[in-house]
Design a protein around this motif. Structure first.
Motif, PDB file in Angstrom:
ATOM      1  N   ALA A 103       0.819  -1.222   0.000  1.00 37.50           N
ATOM      2  CA  ALA A 103       0.000   0.000   0.000  1.00 37.50           C
ATOM      3  C   ALA A 103       0.850   1.268   0.000  1.00 37.50           C
ATOM      4  O   ALA A 103       0.487   2.274  -0.602  1.00 37.50           O
ATOM      5  N   ALA A 104       2.020   1.203   0.657  1.00 36.38           N
ATOM      6  CA  ALA A 104       2.856   2.398   0.759  1.00 36.38           C
ATOM      7  C   ALA A 104       3.475   2.779  -0.582  1.00 36.38           C
ATOM      8  O   ALA A 104       3.899   3.913  -0.772  1.00 36.38           O
ATOM      9  N   ARG A 105       3.529   1.834  -1.504  1.00 30.65           N
ATOM     10  CA  ARG A 105       4.188   2.122  -2.788  1.00 30.65           C
ATOM     11  C   ARG A 105       3.209   2.230  -3.954  1.00 30.65           C
ATOM     12  O   ARG A 105       3.611   2.305  -5.107  1.00 30.65           O
ATOM     13  N   VAL A 106       1.919   2.245  -3.652  1.00 34.71           N
ATOM     14  CA  VAL A 106       0.918   2.380  -4.718  1.00 34.71           C
ATOM     15  C   VAL A 106       0.947   3.809  -5.253  1.00 34.71           C
ATOM     16  O   VAL A 106       1.027   4.771  -4.493  1.00 34.71           O
ATOM     17  N   GLU A 107       0.915   3.928  -6.591  1.00 33.30           N
ATOM     18  CA  GLU A 107       0.907   5.264  -7.212  1.00 33.30           C
ATOM     19  C   GLU A 107      -0.333   5.414  -8.074  1.00 33.30           C
ATOM     20  O   GLU A 107      -0.636   4.543  -8.884  1.00 33.30           O
ATOM     21  N   VAL A 117      -3.533   3.307 -11.831  1.00 36.80           N
ATOM     22  CA  VAL A 117      -2.999   2.949 -10.522  1.00 36.80           C
ATOM     23  C   VAL A 117      -1.972   1.834 -10.694  1.00 36.80           C
ATOM     24  O   VAL A 117      -2.264   0.785 -11.276  1.00 36.80           O
ATOM     25  N   ARG A 118      -0.769   2.112 -10.215  1.00 37.15           N
ATOM     26  CA  ARG A 118       0.295   1.094 -10.267  1.00 37.15           C
ATOM     27  C   ARG A 118       0.440   0.482  -8.888  1.00 37.15           C
ATOM     28  O   ARG A 118       0.583   1.190  -7.896  1.00 37.15           O
ATOM     29  N   LEU A 119       0.387  -0.851  -8.842  1.00 35.37           N
ATOM     30  CA  LEU A 119       0.412  -1.545  -7.561  1.00 35.37           C
ATOM     31  C   LEU A 119       1.536  -2.570  -7.543  1.00 35.37           C
ATOM     32  O   LEU A 119       1.421  -3.640  -8.148  1.00 35.37           O
ATOM     33  N   PRO A 120       2.641  -2.230  -6.859  1.00 34.21           N
ATOM     34  CA  PRO A 120       3.727  -3.204  -6.756  1.00 34.21           C
ATOM     35  C   PRO A 120       3.419  -4.276  -5.714  1.00 34.21           C
ATOM     36  O   PRO A 120       2.718  -4.016  -4.730  1.00 34.21           O
ATOM     37  N   ARG A 121       3.919  -5.447  -5.945  1.00 35.34           N
ATOM     38  CA  ARG A 121       3.699  -6.560  -5.028  1.00 35.34           C
ATOM     39  C   ARG A 121       4.442  -6.323  -3.713  1.00 35.34           C
ATOM     40  O   ARG A 121       5.580  -5.835  -3.710  1.00 35.34           O
TER      41      ARG A 121
END
Lengths: 136, 121
Positions: A103-107, A117-121
């Motif tokens: 969640a902290a790295r979602v852009e 929305v980019r969502l890293p694992r």
């Protein structure tokens, strides 16, 4: 906050999950969603023109990302509407991710009427290789 | 010898976007939802009494990504036509695009504009 007046869990109840990889379920059909992924990142795009950024709410719960927004009809002074096909008001789309996101790295960005929305694992969700040791 | 040519998008998928139309004293305003469309990718043409707009949304993916779910196809073309009468001043039609919304302003020709007639005493 704007979109949190409803109870969270209600939103998830009508959910169905596909068994294949196309796990997207719509609450509202008006706003097309495209999903793309590479190994450890997913990009979700919602095609919803005419939003103001402060009326967009992106939230994450477990493996589900919720994209909620409100679109207001432009106010025109001394105009009469002859045709009204466009949809206004509150809407949302829910997308199930193939992994848990960090969640902290979602852009999230909004450009030309597309919410991306980019969502890293999440690191904790990545598979870990266990070294096999030969027994003596 | 066989030469391979780059594959072109096979078919375009024409989508009629939703449109609102409002009339003011001086103009007809048309609003069309064109998500993913920037101002440089809309064509507006007037031929005789038919006004057509056409646009291709940007659906390209960041490098290395593969689409897993597509509700808006990469081949989509937004296109719609309207007939406009003599009441529109074609020379002054204006088009703007912001946040994926096309706004067309079709000014009324002078003679069709409402005129207030003063009554002299």
């Amino acid at each position: 906050m704007l979109f949190h007046s409803r109870f969270w869990d209600d939103i998830f109840e009508p959910w169905k999950t596909d068994t294949n990889d196309r796990r997207c379920e719509t609450a509202v059909a008006h706003w097309p969603v495209n999903v793309a992924r590479k190994e450890d990142e997913v990009v979700v795009s919602v095609f919803a023109p005419g939003l103001s950024v402060d009326k967009i709410d992106v939230s994450l719960k477990g493996r589900t990302v919720r994209l909620a927004f409100e679109r207001s009809k432009p106010e025109l002074a001394e105009a009469s509407w002859q045709r009204a096909e466009r949809v206004f008001g509150e809407s949302q789309r829910l997308v199930e991710l193939p992994f848990e996101a960090d969640a902290a790295r979602v852009e999230a960005t909004y450009r030309d009427g597309v919410l991306t929305v980019r969502l890293p694992r999440a690191e904790s969700d990545k598979p870990r290789r266990i070294a096999v040791q030969a027994a003596e | 010898m066989l030469t391979m040519t780059q594959a072109k998008p096979v078919t375009e998928k024409v989508v009629q976007p939703p449109v609102d139309v409002a009339e003011t004293k001086d103009a007809i305003l048309l609003f069309a939802d064109l998500p993913g469309v920037g101002k440089d990718s809309v064509d507006v043409t007037v031929e005789r009494n038919v006004l057509t707009f056409e646009a291709r949304p940007r659906t390209n993916l960041p490098e290395g990504f593969k689409a897993t779910h597509l509700e808006l196809s990469p081949n989509v073309v937004f296109r719609r036509s309207f007939s406009i009468g003599e009441a529109v001043d074609r020379a002054r039609i204006e088009a703007t695009v912001k946040d994926g919304i096309l706004v067309l302003s079709l000014p009324k020709a002078d003679r069709t504009r409402e005129r207030k007639i003063e009554i002299r005493t």
